[in-house]
Design a protein around this motif. Structure first.
Motif, short mmCIF file in Angstrom:
data_model
loop_
_atom_site.label_atom_id
_atom_site.label_comp_id
_atom_site.label_asym_id
_atom_site.label_seq_id
_atom_site.Cartn_x
_atom_site.Cartn_y
_atom_site.Cartn_z
N GLU A 144 -25.78 124.83 8.00
CA GLU A 144 -26.59 125.89 7.40
C GLU A 144 -27.76 125.35 6.59
N ASN A 145 -27.64 124.10 6.13
CA ASN A 145 -28.69 123.49 5.31
C ASN A 145 -29.78 122.81 6.14
N TRP A 146 -29.61 122.80 7.46
CA TRP A 146 -30.65 122.20 8.29
C TRP A 146 -31.90 123.04 8.17
N PRO A 147 -33.06 122.45 7.83
CA PRO A 147 -34.28 123.24 7.58
C PRO A 147 -34.70 124.09 8.77
N LEU A 148 -35.29 125.23 8.46
CA LEU A 148 -35.71 126.16 9.51
C LEU A 148 -36.73 125.52 10.45
N TYR A 149 -37.65 124.70 9.90
CA TYR A 149 -38.66 124.09 10.77
C TYR A 149 -38.03 123.09 11.74
N ARG A 150 -36.94 122.42 11.30
CA ARG A 150 -36.24 121.49 12.20
C ARG A 150 -35.52 122.26 13.31
N ARG A 151 -34.94 123.40 12.96
CA ARG A 151 -34.30 124.24 13.97
C ARG A 151 -35.32 124.70 15.01
N ALA A 152 -36.48 125.15 14.50
CA ALA A 152 -37.53 125.63 15.41
C ALA A 152 -38.04 124.51 16.29
N LEU A 153 -38.24 123.32 15.72
CA LEU A 153 -38.74 122.18 16.50
C LEU A 153 -37.74 121.78 17.57
N SER A 154 -36.46 121.74 17.21
CA SER A 154 -35.42 121.37 18.17
C SER A 154 -35.34 122.38 19.30
N GLY A 155 -35.35 123.67 18.94
CA GLY A 155 -35.27 124.71 19.96
C GLY A 155 -36.48 124.69 20.89
N TRP A 156 -37.67 124.51 20.31
CA TRP A 156 -38.88 124.45 21.12
C TRP A 156 -38.86 123.24 22.03
N ALA A 157 -38.43 122.08 21.52
CA ALA A 157 -38.40 120.85 22.31
C ALA A 157 -37.48 121.00 23.51
N ASN A 158 -36.31 121.62 23.31
CA ASN A 158 -35.39 121.81 24.43
C ASN A 158 -35.98 122.75 25.48
N LEU A 159 -36.60 123.84 25.03
CA LEU A 159 -37.22 124.78 25.97
C LEU A 159 -38.36 124.11 26.73
N VAL A 161 -38.88 120.88 27.39
CA VAL A 161 -38.42 119.87 28.35
C VAL A 161 -37.70 120.53 29.52
N HIS A 162 -36.89 121.56 29.24
CA HIS A 162 -36.24 122.30 30.32
C HIS A 162 -37.27 122.82 31.32
N THR A 163 -38.35 123.37 30.81
CA THR A 163 -39.38 123.96 31.66
C THR A 163 -40.04 122.90 32.54
N LEU A 164 -40.31 121.74 31.98
CA LEU A 164 -41.03 120.71 32.72
C LEU A 164 -40.15 119.89 33.65
N LEU A 165 -38.92 119.61 33.22
CA LEU A 165 -38.08 118.68 33.97
C LEU A 165 -36.94 119.35 34.74
N GLN A 166 -36.66 120.62 34.42
CA GLN A 166 -35.60 121.34 35.13
C GLN A 166 -34.26 120.60 35.09
N VAL A 167 -33.90 120.11 33.93
CA VAL A 167 -32.62 119.42 33.74
C VAL A 167 -31.63 120.40 33.13
N ARG A 168 -30.45 120.51 33.75
CA ARG A 168 -29.48 121.52 33.32
C ARG A 168 -28.59 120.97 32.19
N ILE A 169 -29.20 120.75 31.07
CA ILE A 169 -28.48 120.33 29.87
C ILE A 169 -28.97 121.21 28.73
N ARG A 247 -42.01 112.74 35.09
CA ARG A 247 -42.16 113.40 36.39
C ARG A 247 -42.96 112.54 37.35
N VAL A 248 -43.96 111.85 36.84
CA VAL A 248 -44.79 111.00 37.70
C VAL A 248 -44.06 109.71 38.07
N LYS A 249 -43.51 109.04 37.08
CA LYS A 249 -42.91 107.72 37.30
C LYS A 249 -41.66 107.80 38.16
N HIS A 250 -40.86 108.83 37.96
CA HIS A 250 -39.55 108.88 38.63
C HIS A 250 -39.48 109.97 39.70
N ARG A 251 -40.62 110.40 40.23
CA ARG A 251 -40.61 111.49 41.21
C ARG A 251 -39.85 111.13 42.48
#
Length: 255
Positions: A144-159, A161-169, A247-251
């Motif tokens: 609960e003490n994790w800062p809101l901006y860190r939560r937002a950054l983590s959530g945005w980063a996952n979204l 990377v999911h969009t670009l790499l299509q990795v199901r994690i 995406r380029v290096k490991h296509r």
């Protein structure tokens, strides 16, 4: 604090090395090592990869290695080159020393060491190449003490990377996991480009491209107890650009 799972023999005796990169973690490291060595995993070893911390973390690690000569080792690196480089060095050393399984975790006590036996059991009872301690699967939690901006950054980063790499994690940026040594050798540390936190994404992407099963189990992620985050502007830029590079290096990299 959760109660660690009691694994049956011979699982509990598995040769597991926990790689812990450090930079200015002198206050947290002794607490972490004590909790790790207190787990019901007699085959567990700790490898500290220190980036010449100015707060004396390297010296603290050396004292721990003297106190536990069979279970704690230290890799002293010349300077702060990034989380990814520290992990490449530490994981490489763990594999050279004969580890059958290699765990990654932060030194800041945000990852619960007591979850490791359960994660190891999940790995050994499946064909997974890696088990991730995940914040974002059902049952996972954020402090609960994790800062809101860190939560937002983590959530945005996952979204992002999911969009670009299509990795199901679900927790693509997770830093708490256990790998099979064979999966790490198959990935090949020489392929890894990342210097910073994008190392986590790159390893997940390479594992997926090579056909390794990735299993996520829920953990509670705690806010760090002491010290400050090492996330810099340069790290954020690298993390933003890395998916395009991957995406380029490991296509053409497929099983």
């Amino acid at each position: 604090m959760i109660e660690p799972v009691q694994l049956p023999a011979p699982w509990r005796d598995a040769r597991l090395t926990v790689v812990v990169p450090t930079y200015n973690e002198a206050a947290n490291l002794p607490v972490l090592v004590e909790r790790l060595l207190g787990l019901p995993l007699p085959g567990l070893k700790v490898l500290v990869a220190d980036d010449n911390s100015p707060d004396g973390t390297g010296e603290v690690a050396d004292k721990l290695a003297i106190e536990h000569p069979e279970r704690v080792t230290v890799v002293h690196r010349p300077g702060k080159e990034g989380l990814g480089r520290a992990y490449v060095d530490g994981i490489g050393r763990a594999l050279e020393d004969g580890a059958d399984f290699v765990a990654q975790m932060d030194a800041d006590l945000s990852h619960p060491p007591e979850a490791l036996p359960g994660m190891l059991g999940a790995l050994l009872s499946t064909q997974a190449g890696v088990v991730i301690g995940s914040r974002y699967v059902p049952g996972g939690e954020l402090d609960e003490n994790w800062p809101l901006y860190r939560r937002a950054l983590s959530g945005w980063a996952n979204l992002y990377v999911h969009t670009l790499l299509q990795v199901r994690i679900r927790d693509l940026t997770a830093g708490f996991k256990i790998w099979r040594a064979d999966a790490l050798r198959d990935i090949g540390l020489d392929r890894v480009q990342s210097n910073g936190y994008s190392f986590q994404v790159e390893m997940h992407y390479l594992a997926t491209k090579l056909g390794h099963t990735i299993l996520e189990v829920p953990i509670r992620f705690e806010e760090r107890r002491d010290g400050i985050s090492k996330m810099t502007t340069a790290t954020k830029i690298e993390s933003a650009l890395m998916p395009f590079k991957l995406r380029v290096k490991h296509r053409k990299l497929d099983r």
